[in-house]
Each structure stands twice: as structure tokens, then as C-alpha cells.
Design a protein around this motif. Structure first.
Motif, PDB file in Angstrom:
ATOM      1  N   UNK A  34       0.830  -1.214   0.000  1.00  0.00           N
ATOM      2  CA  UNK A  34       0.000   0.000   0.000  1.00  0.00           C
ATOM      3  C   UNK A  34       0.857   1.254   0.000  1.00  0.00           C
ATOM      4  N   UNK A  35       2.041   1.212   0.635  1.00  0.00           N
ATOM      5  CA  UNK A  35       2.952   2.364   0.603  1.00  0.00           C
ATOM      6  C   UNK A  35       3.379   2.674  -0.824  1.00  0.00           C
ATOM      7  N   UNK A  36       3.638   1.614  -1.615  1.00  0.00           N
ATOM      8  CA  UNK A  36       4.022   1.845  -3.010  1.00  0.00           C
ATOM      9  C   UNK A  36       2.848   2.406  -3.809  1.00  0.00           C
ATOM     10  N   UNK A  37       1.647   1.879  -3.566  1.00  0.00           N
ATOM     11  CA  UNK A  37       0.479   2.347  -4.315  1.00  0.00           C
ATOM     12  C   UNK A  37       0.101   3.761  -3.935  1.00  0.00           C
ATOM     13  N   UNK A  38       0.378   4.140  -2.678  1.00  0.00           N
ATOM     14  CA  UNK A  38      -0.091   5.440  -2.191  1.00  0.00           C
ATOM     15  C   UNK A  38       0.526   6.599  -2.955  1.00  0.00           C
ATOM     16  N   UNK A  39       1.715   6.398  -3.520  1.00  0.00           N
ATOM     17  CA  UNK A  39       2.389   7.484  -4.222  1.00  0.00           C
ATOM     18  C   UNK A  39       2.073   7.526  -5.704  1.00  0.00           C
ATOM     19  N   UNK A  40       1.213   6.619  -6.156  1.00  0.00           N
ATOM     20  CA  UNK A  40       0.740   6.721  -7.537  1.00  0.00           C
ATOM     21  C   UNK A  40      -0.193   7.903  -7.651  1.00  0.00           C
ATOM     22  N   UNK A  41      -0.132   8.556  -8.766  1.00  0.00           N
ATOM     23  CA  UNK A  41      -0.934   9.751  -8.948  1.00  0.00           C
ATOM     24  C   UNK A  41      -2.427   9.421  -8.824  1.00  0.00           C
ATOM     25  N   UNK A  42      -3.081  10.094  -7.848  1.00  0.00           N
ATOM     26  CA  UNK A  42      -4.527   9.975  -7.691  1.00  0.00           C
ATOM     27  C   UNK A  42      -4.981   8.736  -6.951  1.00  0.00           C
ATOM     28  N   UNK A  43      -4.062   7.909  -6.412  1.00  0.00           N
ATOM     29  CA  UNK A  43      -4.461   6.682  -5.712  1.00  0.00           C
ATOM     30  C   UNK A  43      -4.955   7.034  -4.324  1.00  0.00           C
ATOM     31  N   UNK A  44      -6.141   6.552  -3.939  1.00  0.00           N
ATOM     32  CA  UNK A  44      -6.727   6.818  -2.627  1.00  0.00           C
ATOM     33  C   UNK A  44      -7.171   5.498  -2.008  1.00  0.00           C
ATOM     34  N   UNK A  45      -7.098   5.455  -0.659  1.00  0.00           N
ATOM     35  CA  UNK A  45      -7.474   4.249   0.068  1.00  0.00           C
ATOM     36  C   UNK A  45      -8.767   4.423   0.853  1.00  0.00           C
ATOM     37  N   UNK A  46      -9.217   5.640   0.966  1.00  0.00           N
ATOM     38  CA  UNK A  46     -10.459   5.870   1.695  1.00  0.00           C
ATOM     39  C   UNK A  46     -11.207   7.009   1.027  1.00  0.00           C
ATOM     40  N   UNK A  47     -12.263   6.692   0.345  1.00  0.00           N
ATOM     41  CA  UNK A  47     -13.033   7.704  -0.367  1.00  0.00           C
ATOM     42  C   UNK A  47     -13.816   8.607   0.576  1.00  0.00           C
ATOM     43  N   UNK A  48     -13.882   8.243   1.877  1.00  0.00           N
ATOM     44  CA  UNK A  48     -14.643   9.076   2.815  1.00  0.00           C
ATOM     45  C   UNK A  48     -13.852  10.295   3.234  1.00  0.00           C
ATOM     46  N   UNK A  49     -12.512  10.251   3.086  1.00  0.00           N
ATOM     47  CA  UNK A  49     -11.689  11.401   3.450  1.00  0.00           C
ATOM     48  C   UNK A  49     -11.645  12.382   2.274  1.00  0.00           C
ATOM     49  N   UNK A  50     -11.675  13.701   2.558  1.00  0.00           N
ATOM     50  CA  UNK A  50     -11.630  14.694   1.493  1.00  0.00           C
ATOM     51  C   UNK A  50     -10.256  14.713   0.821  1.00  0.00           C
ATOM     52  N   UNK A  51     -10.258  15.154  -0.426  1.00  0.00           N
ATOM     53  CA  UNK A  51      -8.986  15.268  -1.143  1.00  0.00           C
ATOM     54  C   UNK A  51      -9.074  14.591  -2.492  1.00  0.00           C
ATOM     55  N   UNK A  52      -8.035  14.879  -3.293  1.00  0.00           N
ATOM     56  CA  UNK A  52      -8.017  14.358  -4.662  1.00  0.00           C
ATOM     57  C   UNK A  52      -7.179  13.109  -4.796  1.00  0.00           C
ATOM     58  N   UNK A  53      -6.434  12.764  -3.746  1.00  0.00           N
ATOM     59  CA  UNK A  53      -5.529  11.617  -3.852  1.00  0.00           C
ATOM     60  C   UNK A  53      -4.220  11.951  -4.525  1.00  0.00           C
ATOM     61  N   UNK A  54      -3.935  13.248  -4.788  1.00  0.00           N
ATOM     62  CA  UNK A  54      -2.702  13.644  -5.467  1.00  0.00           C
ATOM     63  C   UNK A  54      -1.607  14.053  -4.499  1.00  0.00           C
ATOM     64  N   UNK A  55      -1.911  14.165  -3.214  1.00  0.00           N
ATOM     65  CA  UNK A  55      -0.978  14.734  -2.244  1.00  0.00           C
ATOM     66  C   UNK A  55       0.363  14.039  -2.195  1.00  0.00           C
ATOM     67  N   UNK A  56       0.360  12.724  -1.965  1.00  0.00           N
ATOM     68  CA  UNK A  56       1.623  12.014  -1.815  1.00  0.00           C
ATOM     69  C   UNK A  56       2.403  11.951  -3.121  1.00  0.00           C
ATOM     70  N   UNK A  57       1.708  11.829  -4.239  1.00  0.00           N
ATOM     71  CA  UNK A  57       2.422  11.814  -5.523  1.00  0.00           C
ATOM     72  C   UNK A  57       3.028  13.179  -5.813  1.00  0.00           C
ATOM     73  N   UNK A  58       2.334  14.252  -5.380  1.00  0.00           N
ATOM     74  CA  UNK A  58       2.903  15.595  -5.543  1.00  0.00           C
ATOM     75  C   UNK A  58       4.173  15.723  -4.705  1.00  0.00           C
ATOM     76  N   UNK A  59       4.127  15.211  -3.477  1.00  0.00           N
ATOM     77  CA  UNK A  59       5.299  15.244  -2.603  1.00  0.00           C
ATOM     78  C   UNK A  59       6.464  14.486  -3.259  1.00  0.00           C
TER      79      UNK A  59
END
Length: 459
Positions: free
Chosen positions: A404-429
Motif C-alpha cells: 500500500x505504501x508503493x500504491x499510495x504514491x501513484x498519482x490519484x491513488x486513494x485508500x479511503x473515499x470518505x476522506x476529502x482530497x483528490x488523492x494527489x498529495x503524496x504523488x505531488x510530494x
């Protein structure tokens, strides 16, 4: 080791070695020339002295009416009177070996002169040779044939002296030269070192000034430089100014593009919201994704430009403190304990807004998933020839597995749709870190949740 990885030789070392080697070779050559010249001069003077004594011996020797030779040469040198002193003379009537006169120093003996095949006479009936003396020493001998007109007899006169005295003089001269040349060589080496250091001092000033520009303490090279270096400093200043103009132009174009795209998207979104039904909802959804994608790629373009700013330096502690206060207010209802530990003097080699972008994504993500604790720390760490900042953000939330750590940095990958955000944060980092030649990694935290570590260039 390949040629590309081989460490280049220092310019100062090259100049020093070249000057030192040339100076030492010149001193060595001078030493051998001077010793040879001194030896040749001593030998000439030595033979001249022997010739002078020989002339006095010839002048003092006479023949009686029976042809017998007699005389007592007074050469004024007591060594000719001292037993086996190394200084000798003799006079022999050729054809009558029983008629000979020699210096008292020979004590009745004779000089062992060489035969004419080994040491022939010259046109003046004179010859010079090295022979063995009574004590086994090496003698330099001069022999002269003289024809007495009154009797018609030929006499052989010879003087000889110990070459050891000559060698002793030459050895003393060599020792003197070695002492003088050693002092001179050390002086040349010291002067060469001083000359190289003084000559390269302007280049060290340029290096220090460039370091100041890189660390944000200056914007251009200032001061007077020698004529040979002045064009270099002028070109560097021109390059810095050109770089700054390119960065500013890129930022302006990025801002213009953002406005040009966001305004039509806002119009489309507003129009779609006024249309009730599946089509309007789908347009709103896709327009939102387009806005997030635009923000993401515009951020990448902006950072790609700003990462090349050589004078950008940002203090880490003020940025961390700002986010600590902001997160405390935003998540006040969660009662999350935030620990901030920033090493004193930590500075980021880059734009403040990029560091804020990195902190914003990581700290916000940690607060979203933390149960009760978030820890933010920053340390300076060496990395070869450069320094790095190690920024670590940890929480005590559910965390992620290795996959999941590897997947989390893929652009737009999210693990919980209930949390706000686009899923781009970690890939931007991740992309921001790579643009600064840094790195970003996720792992399990000792707190139990996620551990995000950034490695960025330090100033």
C-alpha cells in the motif's frame, strides 16, 4: 575506475608540483655543473702549482764536469721535506739510473711513473699522469724532459702531490653546496606554496561568493577581481540574471495558464450545476477532476522552474511552526498531540512555497489519519559532498502495508473515499522531492501509523 569517476587533480597541486619539480631539477643541474666546474678549476690550479715547483726544481739542478747531477731545490714548502708527506720531486739522468736526486719526502725512493705507452709525452716533452704513491695514495704527477746543452744529456724532472687533498677540498665544496641548495630548495618550495595560494586566492573568493549565492546570502558576484578572472565573474553574473529572468517568465506563464484554464472550468462547472440530472452531475465531476489535474501539473511546472533558482533558501523552523498552528486550529476538535522537533539551523535549498507544499500535504495527511499523535522532525545529514535535510512526519493511525505504501504514491491513488482530497498529495510530494534531486519514502512508524520521510537538499 573509469576516467569519468576519477577525481580531478587540484589546480593548486598542479602548479605547485610543476614549479617545485622544475626548481629542484634546476638546482640539481646547477649542483653538478658547479661541482664539475670547481673540480676542473682545482685540477688546473693543482697542475699549475706542480708545474711551478717543477720549474724551480729544473732551475736548481745542475751538472758537474763529469755529468753528475747535483743541487738542493728550495721550494718553500715543508711538505717536500717531510717523510712521505704526499708531496715529492725527483730528477733522473736518463740512461744513468744511478744518477738521481729526489726530495727528502721520498726517503731515498723513487716515483713509480708510467711508461710512455701508458702516458705518452706531448710535443713539449711534458706529460701528466696519476700514479700510486709510497703510502698507496693516488698522486697527480707532472714529468718534463729537459736537454742540457752543455753536456747533451737528457734529464727527466717530475713533481707529484697527493690527490686526496684535492678530493677533500671538493668534498667540502660539495657539502657547502648541499647545505646552501637545501636551504634554497626549501625556500623555493615555501615561496612556491605562497605564490600558488596567493595566485589562486581570487578563485577561492569566487568559490566563496558562489557559495553565498547558493545559500541565499547574496544575489550576484560583487567586488574587484584580477583582469584574468573578471570576464569569468561577469559571465557568471550574466548567467544568474538570465536564469532569474527565465524563472520569472516561467512563473508568469504558469500563472497565465492557470487563469486561462480555471476560468472556463468555473463557467462549465456553474452551468453544469444549474442542469439537474445525470449529465450535469457527470460534467461537474469531470470538471473537478480536470481542475485537480491542472493544479497538479501546474505545480510540477512551477517547481521545475523554481528548483533552478540558485539563491533560494528557506528556513525550516518558521514553516513548520506555521503548519503546526494551522493544523491545531483546523483539527481542534480531534485533540491531536503534535510534536515538532526541528534541528537548529536547518535550511532548505529551495523555494518557501515548495516547502510549504510539501509540509502541507504530509502534515495534513498525518492529521487526517492520526488517532491521537503526530510527530514532525527535521535533521541535517551528510550525503557525500552535499548536505541533506531529513524531514520525517509520523502518526499513530492505521498505517499502510508495504504494498500500500508503493500504491499510495501513484498519482490519484486513494485508500479511503470518505476522506476529502483528490488523492494527489503524496504523488505531488514525491514529484517535488525528485525535482529537487531528493527522495521520498513511506514506511511503518514506531508510533504505529505511517512514517513519511523526505530527503531534500540543505543550504
Amino acid at each position: 575506475m573509469s576516467a569519468s569517476s576519477r577525481q580531478p587533480v587540484s589546480l593548486a597541486l598542479r602548479l605547485f608540483v610543476l614549479a617545485a619539480v622544475w626548481s629542484l631539477l634546476a638546482l640539481a643541474a646547477a649542483y653538478f655543473v658547479l661541482v664539475s666546474y670547481y673540480r676542473a678549476g682545482l685540477e688546473r690550479n693543482f697542475e699549475t702549482l706542480l708545474d711551478l715547483h717543477l720549474f724551480n726544481v729544473v732551475a736548481a739542478i745542475q751538472q758537474d764536469e763529469d755529468g753528475r747531477i747535483y743541487g738542493e731545490p728550495q721550494l718553500g714548502d715543508p711538505r717536500f721535506e717531510t717523510f712521505r708527506s704526499g708531496w715529492y720531486w725527483q730528477a733522473i739522468r736518463l740512461g744513468r739510473s744511478d744518477q738521481a736526486i729526489a726530495s727528502p719526502s721520498l726517503a731515498g725512493g723513487r716515483l713509480g711513473l708510467k711508461n710512455t705507452e701508458e702516458a705518452p709525452f706531448d710535443d713539449a716533452f711534458r706529460r701528466v699522469m696519476d700514479i700510486e704513491g709510497p703510502n698507496g695514495e693516488t698522486l697527480r704527477a707532472v714529468e718534463q724532459l729537459v736537454l742540457f746543452d752543455r753536456t747533451g744529456d737528457r734529464l727527466a724532472f717530475a713533481t707529484a702531490a697527493d690527490l686526496g687533498e684535492l678530493d677533500a677540498d671538493i668534498a667540502a665544496y660539495r657539502n657547502l653546496l648541499v647545505a646552501v641548495f637545501t636551504v634554497l630548495g626549501v625556500g623555493i618550495v615555501v615561496i612556491t606554496v605562497a605564490q600558488v595560494r596567493l595566485g589562486l586566492r581570487p578563485l577561492r573568493r569566487v568559490g566563496a561568493a558562489l557559495s553565498g549565492i547558493r545559500e541565499g546570502r547574496a544575489e550576484r558576484l560583487t567586488g574587484a577581481y584580477p583582469r584574468e578572472i573578471a570576464p569569468l565573474t561577469a559571465e557568471i553574473n550574466a548567467l544568474i540574471e538570465s536564469n532569474a529572468k527565465i524563472i520569472e517568465r516561467a512563473r508568469t506563464q504558469v500563472g497565465n495558464l492557470a487563469h486561462a484554464l480555471k476560468t472556463p472550468l468555473s463557467v462549465i462547472t456553474n452551468e453544469a450545476r444549474s442542469e439537474k440530472g445525470p449529465l450535469g452531475d457527470k460534467v461537474v465531476e469531470q470538471a473537478g477532476l480536470m481542475r485537480h489535474q491542472i493544479d497538479y501539473y501546474l505545480d510540477r511546472a512551477r517547481v521545475a522552474a523554481s528548483a533552478g533558482v540558485v539563491s533560494a533558501v528557506t528556513e525550516v523552523e518558521p514553516v513548520a511552526a506555521t503548519f503546526a498552528r494551522a493544523m491545531g486550529r483546523i483539527y481542534a476538535d480531534r485533540d491531536i498531540d503534535l510534536t515538532v522537533d526541528i534541528e537548529a539551523g536547518s535550511r532548505f535549498q529551495g523555494e518557501r512555497q515548495d516547502l510549504e507544499e510539501l509540509f502541507g500535504n504530509l502534515v495534513d495527511n498525518a492529521f487526517k489519519w492520526a488517532a491521537s499523535r503526530v510527530r514532525l522532525s527535521c535533521r541535517q545529514a551528510p550525503d557525500g559532498d552535499r548536505k541533506l535535510l531529513e524531514i520525517v512526519v509520523e502518526d499513530d493511525g492505521p498505517g499502510l502495508s508495504e504494498a500500500e505504501c508503493r500504491d499510495a504514491m501513484r498519482r490519484g491513488r486513494r485508500f479511503d473515499e470518505t476522506q476529502p482530497g483528490s488523492g494527489l498529495g503524496l504523488s505531488i510530494v514525491r514529484d517535488l522531492a525528485e525535482l529537487y534531486n531528493g527522495s521520498f519514502a513511506l514506511s511503518r512508524s514506531p508510533l504505529g501509523g505511517l512514517r513519511a520521510m523526505l530527503r531534500l537538499p540543505a543550504a
